[in-house]
Design a protein around this motif. Structure first.
Motif, PDB file in Angstrom:
ATOM      1  N   TYR A   1      88.674 -15.890  34.167  1.00 16.95           N
ATOM      2  CA  TYR A   1      87.929 -16.891  34.937  1.00 16.95           C
ATOM      3  C   TYR A   1      88.650 -18.227  35.048  1.00 16.95           C
ATOM      4  O   TYR A   1      88.229 -19.089  35.812  1.00 16.95           O
ATOM      5  CB  TYR A   1      86.562 -17.134  34.259  1.00 16.95           C
TER       6      TYR A   1
ATOM      7  N   SER B   1      92.734 -28.352  24.899  1.00 18.88           N
ATOM      8  CA  SER B   1      94.009 -27.882  25.441  1.00 18.88           C
ATOM      9  C   SER B   1      93.964 -26.384  25.693  1.00 18.88           C
ATOM     10  O   SER B   1      93.107 -25.681  25.151  1.00 18.88           O
ATOM     11  CB  SER B   1      95.105 -28.186  24.408  1.00 18.88           C
TER      12      SER B   1
ATOM     13  N   ARG C   1      83.985 -21.938  22.327  1.00 18.47           N
ATOM     14  CA  ARG C   1      82.919 -21.223  23.034  1.00 18.47           C
ATOM     15  C   ARG C   1      83.101 -19.723  22.886  1.00 18.47           C
ATOM     16  O   ARG C   1      84.223 -19.230  23.019  1.00 18.47           O
ATOM     17  CB  ARG C   1      82.959 -21.562  24.529  1.00 18.47           C
TER      18      ARG C   1
ATOM     19  N   LEU D   1      90.404 -26.005  35.453  1.00 18.29           N
ATOM     20  CA  LEU D   1      89.860 -24.773  34.883  1.00 18.29           C
ATOM     21  C   LEU D   1      89.099 -24.028  35.966  1.00 18.29           C
ATOM     22  O   LEU D   1      89.045 -22.820  36.001  1.00 18.29           O
ATOM     23  CB  LEU D   1      88.904 -25.098  33.739  1.00 18.29           C
ATOM     24  N   TYR D   2      88.473 -24.808  36.862  1.00 15.35           N
ATOM     25  CA  TYR D   2      87.639 -24.221  37.910  1.00 15.35           C
ATOM     26  C   TYR D   2      87.729 -25.066  39.166  1.00 15.35           C
ATOM     27  O   TYR D   2      88.237 -26.192  39.143  1.00 15.35           O
ATOM     28  CB  TYR D   2      86.181 -24.125  37.447  1.00 15.35           C
TER      29      TYR D   2
HETATM   30  N1  SAH Z   1      91.639 -23.077  25.530  1.00 17.00           N
HETATM   31  C1  SAH Z   1      90.491 -23.478  24.789  1.00 17.00           C
HETATM   32  C2  SAH Z   1      89.895 -24.786  25.264  1.00 17.00           C
HETATM   33  C3  SAH Z   1      90.079 -25.139  26.696  1.00 17.00           C
HETATM   34  S1  SAH Z   1      89.181 -24.182  27.856  1.00 17.00           S
HETATM   35  C4  SAH Z   1      89.454 -22.380  24.793  1.00 17.00           C
HETATM   36  O1  SAH Z   1      89.459 -21.566  25.687  1.00 17.00           O
HETATM   37  O2  SAH Z   1      88.650 -22.354  23.866  1.00 17.00           O
HETATM   38  C5  SAH Z   1      87.574 -24.878  27.631  1.00 17.00           C
HETATM   39  C6  SAH Z   1      86.449 -24.128  28.269  1.00 17.00           C
HETATM   40  O3  SAH Z   1      86.545 -24.200  29.680  1.00 17.00           O
HETATM   41  C7  SAH Z   1      86.379 -22.661  27.979  1.00 17.00           C
HETATM   42  O4  SAH Z   1      85.803 -22.409  26.725  1.00 17.00           O
HETATM   43  C8  SAH Z   1      85.550 -22.135  29.145  1.00 17.00           C
HETATM   44  O5  SAH Z   1      84.191 -21.970  28.752  1.00 17.00           O
HETATM   45  C9  SAH Z   1      85.631 -23.262  30.173  1.00 17.00           C
HETATM   46  N2  SAH Z   1      86.083 -22.715  31.471  1.00 17.00           N
HETATM   47  C10 SAH Z   1      87.250 -22.115  31.751  1.00 17.00           C
HETATM   48  N3  SAH Z   1      87.254 -21.655  33.024  1.00 17.00           N
HETATM   49  C11 SAH Z   1      86.054 -21.975  33.554  1.00 17.00           C
HETATM   50  C12 SAH Z   1      85.432 -21.770  34.811  1.00 17.00           C
HETATM   51  N4  SAH Z   1      86.072 -21.124  35.792  1.00 17.00           N
HETATM   52  N5  SAH Z   1      84.182 -22.243  35.014  1.00 17.00           N
HETATM   53  C13 SAH Z   1      83.544 -22.913  34.042  1.00 17.00           C
HETATM   54  N6  SAH Z   1      84.059 -23.133  32.819  1.00 17.00           N
HETATM   55  C14 SAH Z   1      85.302 -22.667  32.571  1.00 17.00           C
END
Ligand code: SAH
Ligand code: SF4
Length: 369
Positions: free
Chosen positions: A75, A114, A169, A324-325
């Motif tokens: 995702y 990160s 998470r 991330l999104y």
């Molecule tokens: N790499 C670490 C922290 C950074 S990512 C980890 O994964 O724990 C932080 C958060 O961004 C993730 O836990 C995920 O829940 C969120 N994330 C990543 N892609 C996303 C998306 N497409 N939509 C919403 N939340 C997202």
């Protein structure tokens, strides 16, 4: 007839909200509540927050340290195999400057987040940064880490160097759904991820987890189970928010089966509200992804039970690369004007900014007793 059904629904929501413990069916019912029932839910969550954790809303300055990631979550826009991403790492000087900014503004804490890396260079770098920040702030700045899964000895080293909270998470507590969201391999292992939350807690961290809301194929039953999962493992903090699709990820293929964005947003607010009711004294963050859907989404989260906001203090030049999104807000950093506006809105929402307080989750101490 419709008015009659509405009345029954409202009464049922009120009955559920008066119970001392909610079961899965109750939670599913609340997640499906109509607008009137939802308003009861939100009011109850707000009251619960005031009663158990008070009016204070804590700012955590968020530093998005790097988008270099060794993982391949389906995702996430900064996954390893997305070759379109220009990779960056904030310099040590910039991290210290950001931490100093938070300190000077009397924010009680920062969060360092990160992409996941488990190499020695990264581990050492984080340890050194933690020591520096602890030293310049004379231990006054709380430090939360969100750096993915690591070995227990790494959690220990970072804890000894000054980090006290860790956010990891679970993403979804449903194993089948987890493997629709991640490759099934040793890097992305459901049981290991759960184990990591326990390891963090055993190391002495205030441990946080969370999920994405509105994932493809996710049901309201899954979401109810997510909330019960958090209660069962007895977390101290939660950060959860809507899933937002990103076109350069494998999960983009499922974009047509997603709930409309507005529905994901509403469900996220309901999740926050229900979590506040079932875990009264934890810290709950109002996620940035809420703000991606509605510019005031984070303030709405505050109205329904959240008590933490994470303004982004990463240098602006990096913002567009921590995608991330889709639609991640690229507000010219959270400038002083923006923060003043946020403050006003939080006050209108009945909160007070907890300046000068670290704002540790009360649950952490209550749990230890
Ligand atoms: N790499 C670490 C922290 C950074 S990512 C980890 O994964 O724990 C932080 C958060 O961004 C993730 O836990 C995920 O829940 C969120 N994330 C990543 N892609 C996303 C998306 N497409 N939509 C919403 N939340 C997202
Ligand atoms: Fe990496 Fe975290 Fe994104 Fe997964 S969610 S790809 S671990 S940054």
């Amino acid at each position: 007839m419709i008015a009659f059904i509405r009345e029954i629904m409202k009464n049922q929501v009120v009955d559920i909200l008066n119970k001392s413990e909610l079961n899965k069916e109750d939670i599913v019912f609340l997640l499906n509540a109509d607008p009137e029932g939802t308003q009861y839910l939100f009011n109850k969550a707000h009251e619960t927050k005031l009663k158990y954790v008070g009016k204070y809303i804590y700012f955590r300055g968020l530093i998005e340290l790097s988008n270099v990631c060794s993982k391949n979550c389906y995702y996430c826009g900064i996954r390893r195999d997305n070759k379109k991403v220009e990779r960056y790492s904030v310099t040590d000087e910039e991290v210290i400057a950001a931490a100093t900014y938070a300190l000077n503004r009397n924010w009680g804490s920062i969060v360092i987040q990160s992409g996941e890396r488990q190499d020695k260079e990264f581990i050492n770098r984080i340890e050194n940064l933690l020591k520096k920040i602890t030293s310049i702030s004379e231990g006054k700045l709380g430090i939360t880490l969100s750096l993915g899964e690591q070995k227990p000895e790494v959690y220990k080293r970072w804890h000894n160097a000054g980090a006290t909270r860790y956010l990891l998470r679970i993403e979804t507590s449903d194993k089948n759904l987890f493997y629709k969201m991640h490759p099934e391999d040793t890097l992305h292992d459901f049981e290991k991820r759960i184990q990591a939350i326990y390891e963090l807690r055993n190391t002495g961290y205030m441990a946080g987890t969370g999920v994405m809301i509105g994932l493809p194929y996710q049901t309201t039953e899954n979401l109810a189970n997510d909330l019960l999962f958090m209660k069962n493992i007895d977390i101290d903090m939660c950060g959860m928010g809507p899933y937002l699709e990103h076109e350069d990820t494998p999960l983009w293929k499922d974009k047509d089966v997603l709930l409309p964005v507005q529905k994901r947003y509403e469900l996220s607010l309901k999740m926050i509200a229900i979590l506040r009711i079932i875990m009264k004294d934890i810290n709950i963050a109002s996620s940035t992804a809420l703000q991606a859907i509605d510019p005031h989404g984070r303030e709405e989260g505050i109205k329904v039970g959240a008590n933490v906001i994470m303004p982004n203090i990463t240098p602006v030049k990096y913002h567009s690369n921590y995608n991330l999104y889709k639609g991640k807000p690229e507000i010219a950093p959270e400038t002083d004007n923006y923060i003043r506006e946020l403050e006003k809105q939080i006050e209108t929402a009945g909160g007070i900014i907890g300046y000068g307080f670290k704002g540790d989750p009360l649950h952490f101490n209550n749990r230890k007793e």
